[in-house]
Design a protein around this motif. Structure first.
Motif, short mmCIF file in Angstrom:
data_model
loop_
_atom_site.label_atom_id
_atom_site.label_comp_id
_atom_site.label_asym_id
_atom_site.label_seq_id
_atom_site.Cartn_x
_atom_site.Cartn_y
_atom_site.Cartn_z
N VAL A 180 0.69 3.38 -9.12
CA VAL A 180 -0.10 4.38 -8.37
C VAL A 180 -1.12 5.08 -9.28
CG1 VAL A 180 0.11 6.63 -7.21
CG2 VAL A 180 1.66 4.76 -6.60
N PHE A 181 -0.74 5.33 -10.52
CA PHE A 181 -1.57 6.17 -11.39
C PHE A 181 -3.01 5.66 -11.59
CE2 PHE A 181 -2.58 8.12 -15.65
CZ PHE A 181 -2.75 9.41 -15.17
N GLN A 196 -6.21 -5.17 -11.82
CA GLN A 196 -5.68 -5.81 -13.04
C GLN A 196 -4.71 -4.86 -13.75
OE1 GLN A 196 -6.76 -5.08 -16.59
NE2 GLN A 196 -7.68 -3.19 -15.78
N ARG A 197 -4.95 -3.59 -13.64
CA ARG A 197 -4.05 -2.60 -14.26
C ARG A 197 -2.76 -2.47 -13.46
NH1 ARG A 197 -0.86 0.52 -15.29
NH2 ARG A 197 -1.01 2.62 -16.18
N ALA A 198 -2.89 -2.41 -12.11
CA ALA A 198 -1.71 -2.23 -11.25
C ALA A 198 -0.79 -3.45 -11.32
CB ALA A 198 -2.16 -1.97 -9.81
N ARG A 199 -1.39 -4.64 -11.48
CA ARG A 199 -0.60 -5.88 -11.55
C ARG A 199 0.41 -5.84 -12.68
NH1 ARG A 199 -5.09 -8.91 -10.21
NH2 ARG A 199 -5.64 -9.18 -12.39
N GLU A 200 0.04 -5.20 -13.78
CA GLU A 200 0.90 -5.17 -14.96
C GLU A 200 1.81 -3.94 -14.98
OE1 GLU A 200 0.82 -7.75 -17.00
OE2 GLU A 200 -0.83 -8.62 -15.84
N ALA A 201 1.80 -3.16 -13.90
CA ALA A 201 2.54 -1.88 -13.90
C ALA A 201 4.03 -2.11 -14.03
CB ALA A 201 2.25 -1.13 -12.60
N ARG A 249 0.84 -1.21 0.00
CA ARG A 249 0.00 0.00 0.00
C ARG A 249 0.87 1.25 0.00
NH1 ARG A 249 -4.35 -1.91 4.68
NH2 ARG A 249 -5.66 -3.16 3.29
N LEU A 250 0.24 2.38 -0.30
CA LEU A 250 0.96 3.66 -0.30
C LEU A 250 0.61 4.44 0.97
CD1 LEU A 250 2.84 5.61 -1.88
CD2 LEU A 250 0.75 6.69 -2.77
N ILE A 251 1.63 4.70 1.78
CA ILE A 251 1.46 5.52 2.99
C ILE A 251 1.81 6.95 2.60
CG2 ILE A 251 2.20 5.86 5.38
CD1 ILE A 251 3.13 2.88 5.35
N VAL A 298 -3.61 5.98 4.03
CA VAL A 298 -2.99 4.77 3.47
C VAL A 298 -3.87 4.30 2.31
CG1 VAL A 298 -2.19 2.43 3.92
CG2 VAL A 298 -2.09 4.15 5.74
N LEU A 299 -3.28 4.24 1.12
CA LEU A 299 -4.04 3.87 -0.07
C LEU A 299 -3.77 2.42 -0.47
CD1 LEU A 299 -3.63 6.92 -2.50
CD2 LEU A 299 -5.62 6.32 -1.10
N ASP A 300 -4.85 1.69 -0.67
CA ASP A 300 -4.80 0.36 -1.27
C ASP A 300 -4.66 0.58 -2.79
OD1 ASP A 300 -5.36 -2.08 -2.39
OD2 ASP A 300 -7.23 -2.41 -1.27
N LEU A 301 -3.61 0.05 -3.38
CA LEU A 301 -3.36 0.29 -4.81
C LEU A 301 -4.04 -0.74 -5.70
CD1 LEU A 301 0.39 1.37 -4.57
CD2 LEU A 301 -1.65 2.82 -4.61
N ALA A 302 -4.89 -1.58 -5.10
CA ALA A 302 -5.62 -2.60 -5.88
C ALA A 302 -7.05 -2.71 -5.33
CB ALA A 302 -4.90 -3.93 -5.79
#
Ligand code: GUN
Ligand code: ZN
Length: 431
Positions: free
Chosen positions: A405-406, A393-398, A64-66, A382-386
């Protein structure tokens, strides 16, 4: 010894302004890193934060993003219940939806209800600080500052002043606007985390006498902020010209009455002349970009890249309820889209900085909020990026962390907000 909290995950870090230097230098994500908090304050970030001890509670946010809590630099909490009202442009929208709803806040119990509902909603969306307009009713200011104090939030607010072009029941006078604002300022400014903003709504709803009285009040209390609207819509600018025939431009209606200064915060600022841009930069005034509002009410395309690159102080805001969302994720997405329509690609690093430190700087509170750094308040999102199938599915292929993050910036909502800390306390979480 008080409990220390160790948050581990990817940590967003700032060392400069990503609009005036390469974003890669100014903003970094420390992967698999940590933030240590104690007594409401960030104590350490990065390697120095990895401590052990019986007094340390570990919060594992792997993947996750803190990041710092979002700072919404321009909102109208009294408009919470009329957000997403259909079919009007600014002046009709004010008369049809906004003024009737703001009238309801003459009831202090309703103002309390809306203030509490609003702050719960923004916290759900990861926003830990706001700068809000209230209504003309002094109790509406007490309502938001009291609700903020209950939650430990750093909030900027002020009584909205109007003495013309508003319905009976929503008008004060030059004298009562001055006196009520001064009494509220004395009651709330710098009480705990409250900051008062002297708040003329905008030139069309104030007489020159009211602007003059509020300018005099600001001169007596220069530590207060001053918030208002500037050049949001073309029709509004034309109306201002009729009402202030002697003014050089919109900014001049404020400048001529002592309402232009470094601690001035000007919402929208879309249709600016060269003189206005130069003057705003000269005095170091803050502009606030409200992108979902600008598309929703049909106002225009703010020149984010042009102004921010030129060193203008710019914050980011929802402008609830002219804006169509409480989410600063959605707001960053709209800022990205508006910049695209102007031919600019704003990087995720720039958007995140704008929604946190950019807004905190615009509100002159960057020494307290808007970043994760030792000594600053532990106001954290705190952001869940999925958070959804589409994002996951998009973040997995980042290809890299920024590419991961985008999609959350562009497609995320309150489901992406995994945990929120305010003043070192976990207020929302467990997702
Ligand atoms: N200009 C004056 N008042 C308002 C308001 O409440 N919302 C917006 N978007 N613009 C304004
Ligand atoms: Zn506004």
């Amino acid at each position: 010894m008080t409990t220390r909290h160790l948050l581990t995950g990817h940590v967003l870090q700032y060392s400069g302004n990503p609009f005036v230097e390469p974003w890669e230098n100014a903003v970094k994500i420390l992967e698999n890193s940590a933030v240590l908090i104690q007594d409401g304050t960030v104590r350490a970030v990065g390697n120095a934060a990895f401590v052990e001890g019986a007094d340390v509670v570990h919060h594992d946010h792997r993947g996750r993003l803190i990041m710092p809590g979002f700072v919404d630099a321009h909102a109208h909490y009294p408009q919470t219940a009329i957000i997403a009202s259909w079919g009007k442009r600014l002046i009709d929208w004010l008369n049809t939806y906004t003024f009737p709803e703001e009238m309801r806040l003459s009831d202090p119990a309703y103002a309390d209800q809306i203030a509490n509902r609003y702050l719960d909603l923004v916290l759900d969306h990861g926003t830990t600080s706001v700068a809000s307009f209230c209504t003309i009713h002094p109790a509406s200011v007490d309502a938001i500052f009291s609700a903020a104090a209950t939650r430990g939030m750093a909030v900027v607010a002020g009584k909205t002043c109007m003495d013309r072009n508003a319905p009976q029941g929503l008008r004060d006078t030059a004298q009562t606007a001055h006196d009520d604002s001064e009494a509220l300022l004395t009651r709330w400014h710098r009480k705990d985390r409250a900051v008062y903003a002297i708040t003329p709504r905008f030139s069309p709803t104030s007489t020159p006498e009211q602007l003059e009285a509020l300018g005099a009040l600001w001169a007596t209390h220069p530590d207060a902020l001053m918030q208002t609207h500037l050049s949001e819509q073309v029709d509004e600018v034309a109306w201002m010209r009729d009402l202030y025939p002697g003014a050089r431009d919109y900014l001049d209606t404020y400048e001529a009455h002592g309402l232009l200064g470094a601690r001035g915060v000007y919402g929208h600022a879309i249709h600016l002349t060269g003189r206005e841009i130069d003057r705003l930069r000269e005095v170091g005034a803050s502009l606030v970009h409200c992108p979902t509002s600008n598309t929703f009410i049909g106002s225009g395309l703010f020149d984010l890249m042009g102004l921010a690159r030129a060193g203008q102080t710019v914050g980011l805001a929802t402008d609830t309820g002219g804006g169509s969302s409480f989410s600063m994720l959605r707001t960053m997405a709209a800022a990205y889209e508006i910049a695209q329509l102007r031919g600019d690609a704003v990087h995720a690093a720039q958007l995140l900085w704008l929604a946190t430190t950019g807004s905190a700087t615009a509100l002159h509170r960057a020494d307290e909020i808007g970043a994760l750094a030792p000594g600053l308040a532990a106001d954290i999102c705190v952001l869940d990026l999925a958070s959804t199938q589409a994002i996951a599915q998009r973040a997995r292929e980042a290809g890299d962390i920024w590419d991961a993050v985008f999609p959350t910036i562009m497609m995320g909502d309150d489901r992406a907000v995994a945990e929120v800390w305010v003043n070192g306390q976990p207020l929302r979480g467990g997702k």
